[in-house]
Design a protein around this motif. Structure first.
Motif, short mmCIF file in Angstrom:
data_model
loop_
_atom_site.label_atom_id
_atom_site.label_comp_id
_atom_site.label_asym_id
_atom_site.label_seq_id
_atom_site.Cartn_x
_atom_site.Cartn_y
_atom_site.Cartn_z
N LEU A 182 0.74 -1.20 -0.04
CA LEU A 182 0.03 0.13 0.06
C LEU A 182 0.71 1.06 -0.19
CD1 LEU A 182 -2.63 -1.07 2.55
CD2 LEU A 182 -2.92 -0.99 0.21
N ASN A 183 2.01 1.03 0.25
CA ASN A 183 2.92 2.33 -0.05
C ASN A 183 3.26 2.73 -1.76
OD1 ASN A 183 4.57 3.16 2.44
ND2 ASN A 183 4.53 0.87 2.62
N PRO A 184 3.40 3.73 -1.89
CA PRO A 184 3.39 4.35 -3.48
C PRO A 184 4.57 3.66 -4.08
CG PRO A 184 4.13 6.12 -1.85
CD PRO A 184 3.73 5.09 -0.89
N ASN A 185 4.52 3.39 -5.35
CA ASN A 185 5.47 2.83 -5.93
C ASN A 185 6.70 3.80 -6.30
OD1 ASN A 185 4.27 0.14 -6.51
ND2 ASN A 185 2.89 1.14 -7.97
N TRP A 186 7.78 3.13 -6.71
CA TRP A 186 8.85 4.41 -6.76
C TRP A 186 8.67 5.35 -7.85
CZ3 TRP A 186 11.80 4.86 -11.12
CH2 TRP A 186 11.55 4.10 -12.19
N ASN A 187 7.96 4.90 -8.76
CA ASN A 187 7.75 5.97 -9.87
C ASN A 187 6.46 6.58 -10.10
OD1 ASN A 187 6.50 3.60 -10.48
ND2 ASN A 187 7.35 3.39 -12.76
N ASP A 188 5.72 6.41 -9.01
CA ASP A 188 4.26 7.18 -8.88
C ASP A 188 4.62 8.55 -8.85
OD1 ASP A 188 2.78 4.67 -9.07
OD2 ASP A 188 2.17 4.71 -6.66
N PRO A 189 3.50 9.43 -9.38
CA PRO A 189 3.71 10.96 -9.28
C PRO A 189 3.52 11.24 -7.93
CG PRO A 189 1.59 10.09 -10.39
CD PRO A 189 2.47 9.06 -10.10
N VAL A 190 4.15 12.35 -7.45
CA VAL A 190 4.14 12.89 -6.08
C VAL A 190 3.80 14.40 -6.42
CG1 VAL A 190 5.31 13.41 -3.98
CG2 VAL A 190 5.89 11.34 -5.44
N PRO A 191 2.67 14.79 -5.57
CA PRO A 191 2.14 16.32 -5.89
C PRO A 191 3.64 17.16 -5.47
CG PRO A 191 0.54 14.92 -4.55
CD PRO A 191 1.80 14.10 -4.58
N LYS A 192 3.51 18.30 -6.15
CA LYS A 192 4.74 19.06 -5.73
C LYS A 192 4.58 19.91 -4.42
CE LYS A 192 5.77 19.85 -10.82
NZ LYS A 192 5.88 20.91 -11.84
N ASP A 193 3.44 20.17 -4.25
CA ASP A 193 2.96 20.87 -2.86
C ASP A 193 3.45 19.84 -1.51
OD1 ASP A 193 1.76 23.19 -1.41
OD2 ASP A 193 0.88 21.47 -0.66
N PRO A 194 4.31 20.17 -0.72
CA PRO A 194 4.90 19.42 0.23
C PRO A 194 3.45 18.84 1.19
CG PRO A 194 6.29 21.15 0.17
CD PRO A 194 5.06 21.55 -0.81
N GLN A 195 2.80 19.74 1.43
CA GLN A 195 1.42 19.51 2.27
C GLN A 195 0.41 18.42 1.44
OE1 GLN A 195 -0.49 23.22 3.40
NE2 GLN A 195 1.03 23.56 5.29
N GLU A 196 0.45 18.66 0.28
CA GLU A 196 -0.56 17.64 -0.46
C GLU A 196 -0.04 16.18 -0.71
OE1 GLU A 196 -1.75 19.26 -4.44
OE2 GLU A 196 -2.42 21.26 -3.70
N ALA A 197 1.60 16.40 -0.78
CA ALA A 197 2.30 15.39 -0.84
C ALA A 197 2.03 14.53 0.55
CB ALA A 197 3.58 15.45 -1.33
N GLN A 198 2.18 15.16 1.69
CA GLN A 198 2.02 14.42 2.92
C GLN A 198 0.70 14.14 3.18
OE1 GLN A 198 4.81 13.77 5.25
NE2 GLN A 198 3.01 12.34 5.98
N ALA A 199 -0.26 14.44 2.63
CA ALA A 199 -1.85 14.24 2.87
C ALA A 199 -1.81 13.07 2.12
CB ALA A 199 -2.44 15.40 2.24
N ALA A 200 -1.62 12.81 0.84
CA ALA A 200 -1.56 11.85 0.05
C ALA A 200 -1.03 10.49 0.73
CB ALA A 200 -0.93 11.95 -1.50
N GLU A 201 0.27 10.93 1.24
CA GLU A 201 0.95 9.62 1.87
C GLU A 201 0.17 9.33 2.98
OE1 GLU A 201 5.39 9.84 2.36
OE2 GLU A 201 4.63 9.86 4.54
N ASP A 202 -0.32 10.14 3.84
CA ASP A 202 -1.13 10.06 5.08
C ASP A 202 -2.35 8.94 4.76
OD1 ASP A 202 0.82 11.17 6.51
OD2 ASP A 202 -0.42 13.09 6.93
N LYS A 203 -3.02 9.28 3.60
CA LYS A 203 -4.17 8.72 3.21
C LYS A 203 -3.73 7.24 3.14
CE LYS A 203 -8.13 8.87 -0.07
NZ LYS A 203 -8.81 9.49 -1.26
#
Length: 358
Positions: A182-203
């Motif tokens: 359930l962790n993201p794959n190494w080549n999955d797109p990551v939001p550029k905004d740090p807060q959005e990226a953390q929110a996606a990871e937390d989800k």
């Protein structure tokens, strides 16, 4: 007495319930141990009902959290700190060799309460102690070992045995692997905004915590609602073995089948046996018209090898042909591997067991 106990438990839970409780754990790649630790706290311990999750490695933010698991370098239960990564850490579950992870630490301190609430009995009851240990050994310990890099088998012993290799791949599908996927794959797109990226990871972490939590809850339900009630049935059958075989090699579960392996091995280890049980007889369903099964006892809990398989001459045959080969009426089948068979009646299944002992 029980009613007053439950009322007091509910009252205490209401007093402890807070909406500003925060649980801290690390961000980044997540693992099964902290995912389960968070689930156990939030879903089974009233103090943490509705607790907010903070995923960070910032010491200042972690200091502000009520409880911290799997990060921070501290194991101090009095301060609700449950990390296991520090060099000095060596805590294990009582009488078990495996060093704990954050899942094991949370279960060590809160597991009795979790089990007691599910059973609606006091934490110091014998039933709670029994299931608290059983769930650790059957579910939590593997997560502890995986997170601490402990092999299921001693590598040196395997090498000394001649380099034993697995016969097939099981895909490495374990509880830990389930969470890891359930962790993201190494080549999955990551939001550029740090807060959005953390929110996606937390989800993703929340999904992982829920997923492994579902498996934990199933284990909790099984051991409290099915495994524990089966204990009395197996103890009764174990005691009555001499009624069917003087050496105690046949055990009969009369009336209804129940989970018997764990309880049987425990009873044998306690030295109460007349002799080792070789065959267990049980009806396929409740009722006088039920067909009966005869099952061989495995050499060990996870083994496919039987202590004494059913006769080779019976294996793979059914019905009238099996009647002819065994000289026993009412036979239904014997599995090709010889670990289980069936008969239309109890008397027929018992006759199969007695003849297989010869």
């Amino acid at each position: 007495m029980l009613r007053s106990f439950l009322a007091k438990m509910t009252e205490n839970a209401a007093k402890r319930l807070k909406t500003d409780i925060t649980i801290g754990t690390h961000n980044g790649h997540f693992h099964a141990d902290e995912a389960l630790a968070v689930h156990m706290l939030r879903q089974h311990v009233p103090t943490y009902t509705g607790a907010r999750l903070v995923r960070t490695r910032d010491p200042k933010l972690l200091d502000e959290c009520h409880t911290v698991v799997d990060v921070g370098g501290e194991y101090e239960p009095a301060r609700n700190r449950y990390d296991h990564h520090q060099r000095s850490f060596a805590t294990t579950f009582p009488d078990r060799p495996t060093k704990l992870s954050s899942a094991g630490l949370v279960y060590l301190h809160f597991g009795r309460e979790i089990v007691a609430r599910r059973l609606a009995v006091p934490e110091d009851s014998e039933q709670v102690a029994l299931i608290w240990r059983k769930i650790y050994e059957s579910f939590i310990e593997a997560l502890d070992a995986h997170d601490n890099g402990i092999n299921a088998y001693d590598p040196a012993a395997l090498a000394a045995a001649g380099g034993i290799e697995k016969r097939f791949s099981d895909g490495g599908f374990t509880l830990g692997a389930m969470v890891n996927r359930l962790n993201p794959n190494w080549n999955d797109p990551v939001p550029k905004d740090p807060q959005e990226a953390q929110a996606a990871e937390d989800k993703r972490f929340e999904l992982a915590s829920t997923r492994i939590g579902e498996e934990f809850d199933r284990d909790l339900d099984y051991y409290t609602q099915a495994w524990l009630p089966a204990r009395g049935i197996v103890v009764d059958a174990f005691t009555k073995r001499p009624d069917f075989d003087a050496e105690g090699r046949i055990m009969v579960l009369a009336g209804q089948s129940a989970p018997w392996k764990d309880h049987l091995y425990t009873l044998e280890e306690q030295g109460q046996e007349v002799g080792k049980v070789l065959y267990v007889l049980y009806p396929e369903k409740p009722g006088p018209d039920a067909k009966w099964r005869i099952q061989c006892v495995p050499k060990s809990k996870d083994s496919f090898q039987s202590r004494k398989p059913l006769p080779e001459a019976w294996r793979g045959f059914r019905d009238e042909k099996l009647d002819e080969l065994s000289s026993i009426n009412g036979c239904v089948f014997v599995h090709a591997a010889g670990f289980i068979g069936g008969n239309k009646t109890f008397d027929g299944a018992l006759a199969m067991a007695k003849k297989a002992l010869e």
